[in-house]
Scaffold this motif. Sequence first.
Motif, mmCIF file in Angstrom:
data_model
loop_
_atom_site.group_PDB
_atom_site.id
_atom_site.type_symbol
_atom_site.label_atom_id
_atom_site.label_comp_id
_atom_site.label_asym_id
_atom_site.label_seq_id
_atom_site.Cartn_x
_atom_site.Cartn_y
_atom_site.Cartn_z
ATOM 1 N N ARG A 1 0.829 -1.249 -0.127
ATOM 2 C CA ARG A 1 -0.067 0.059 0.102
ATOM 3 C C ARG A 1 0.817 1.307 -0.218
ATOM 4 N NH1 ARG A 1 -3.542 -0.089 4.902
ATOM 5 N NH2 ARG A 1 -4.705 -1.667 3.588
ATOM 6 N N SER A 2 0.585 2.167 -1.098
ATOM 7 C CA SER A 2 1.298 3.321 -0.824
ATOM 8 C C SER A 2 1.199 4.190 0.130
ATOM 9 C CB SER A 2 1.007 4.241 -2.269
ATOM 10 O OG SER A 2 1.004 3.512 -3.317
ATOM 11 N N LEU A 3 2.037 5.292 0.637
ATOM 12 C CA LEU A 3 1.996 6.173 1.667
ATOM 13 C C LEU A 3 1.316 7.405 0.793
ATOM 14 C CD1 LEU A 3 5.172 6.429 3.320
ATOM 15 C CD2 LEU A 3 3.436 4.899 3.605
ATOM 16 N N VAL A 4 0.377 8.066 1.421
ATOM 17 C CA VAL A 4 -0.307 9.430 1.001
ATOM 18 C C VAL A 4 0.499 10.354 1.316
ATOM 19 C CG1 VAL A 4 -2.281 10.770 0.743
ATOM 20 C CG2 VAL A 4 -2.615 8.089 0.823
ATOM 21 N N VAL A 5 1.135 11.230 0.448
ATOM 22 C CA VAL A 5 1.990 12.136 0.610
ATOM 23 C C VAL A 5 1.567 13.579 0.375
ATOM 24 C CG1 VAL A 5 4.414 12.879 0.310
ATOM 25 C CG2 VAL A 5 3.830 10.408 1.014
ATOM 26 N N ARG A 6 1.605 14.541 1.010
ATOM 27 C CA ARG A 6 1.173 15.988 0.597
ATOM 28 C C ARG A 6 2.595 16.714 0.081
ATOM 29 N NH1 ARG A 6 -0.673 21.014 4.218
ATOM 30 N NH2 ARG A 6 -1.282 22.389 2.369
ATOM 31 N N ASP A 7 2.575 17.347 -1.117
ATOM 32 C CA ASP A 7 3.862 17.964 -1.705
ATOM 33 C C ASP A 7 3.191 19.465 -1.378
ATOM 34 O OD1 ASP A 7 5.537 19.564 -2.804
ATOM 35 O OD2 ASP A 7 5.789 18.246 -4.651
ATOM 36 N N THR A 8 3.973 20.206 -0.280
ATOM 37 C CA THR A 8 3.640 21.450 -0.025
ATOM 38 C C THR A 8 4.546 22.462 -0.766
ATOM 39 O OG1 THR A 8 5.392 21.764 1.722
ATOM 40 C CG2 THR A 8 3.162 20.829 2.323
#
Length: 189
Positions: free
Chosen positions: A42-49
């Motif tokens: 399962r992928s991590l969900v990552v926010r690109d700020t």
Amino acid sequence: MAVEYVETRAVPLRDLSPYPGNAKRGDVPAIQQSLRKTGQYRSLVVRDTGNALIVLAGNHTLKALKANGEKTARCEVITCTDADARRINLADNRLSELGTFDDDALAELLQAMADDGGLDGTGYTTADLDQLLADDDAATSAAIEGDADQGDDDHGLWGVIVTCANEDEQVELLDRLSAEGRHVRALIT
């Protein structure tokens, strides 16, 4: 601004930051064991700020990957507002807790895993499986006893537990009783 998917990519762990204030306390050793057994499925969900890559979902998987000596993580990279980032983090940590289990289906899955090499990496133990099976046996016995108490010899519901020598015998017996119109189910102990 709505949540926008950017891409899926392998990101070096050193470039990822955990979500600040993540309230969930995960079982990192259990996640490590799962990763060792099956890898990162399962992928991590990552926010690109724009300045940082913040893990919104999968913070404990990030810790487990680091502890296992991995160098990268597969990530779903998104852009979103601060409010959406909080919502995603909260939802990821809470929504699975709101679900329930079909104990019969769970026992069947766990039994199949136990028969197919063990429960390592599932988060379950043989004690969990034994408890599910014991609870099912107790519920079956209580239902049989309760149903027997509610009727007389002509109208009561009666149950029988039959021990078979092997799976083939069990399947044959279940098929035969089903063909006779009887309500049957298998118990594996």
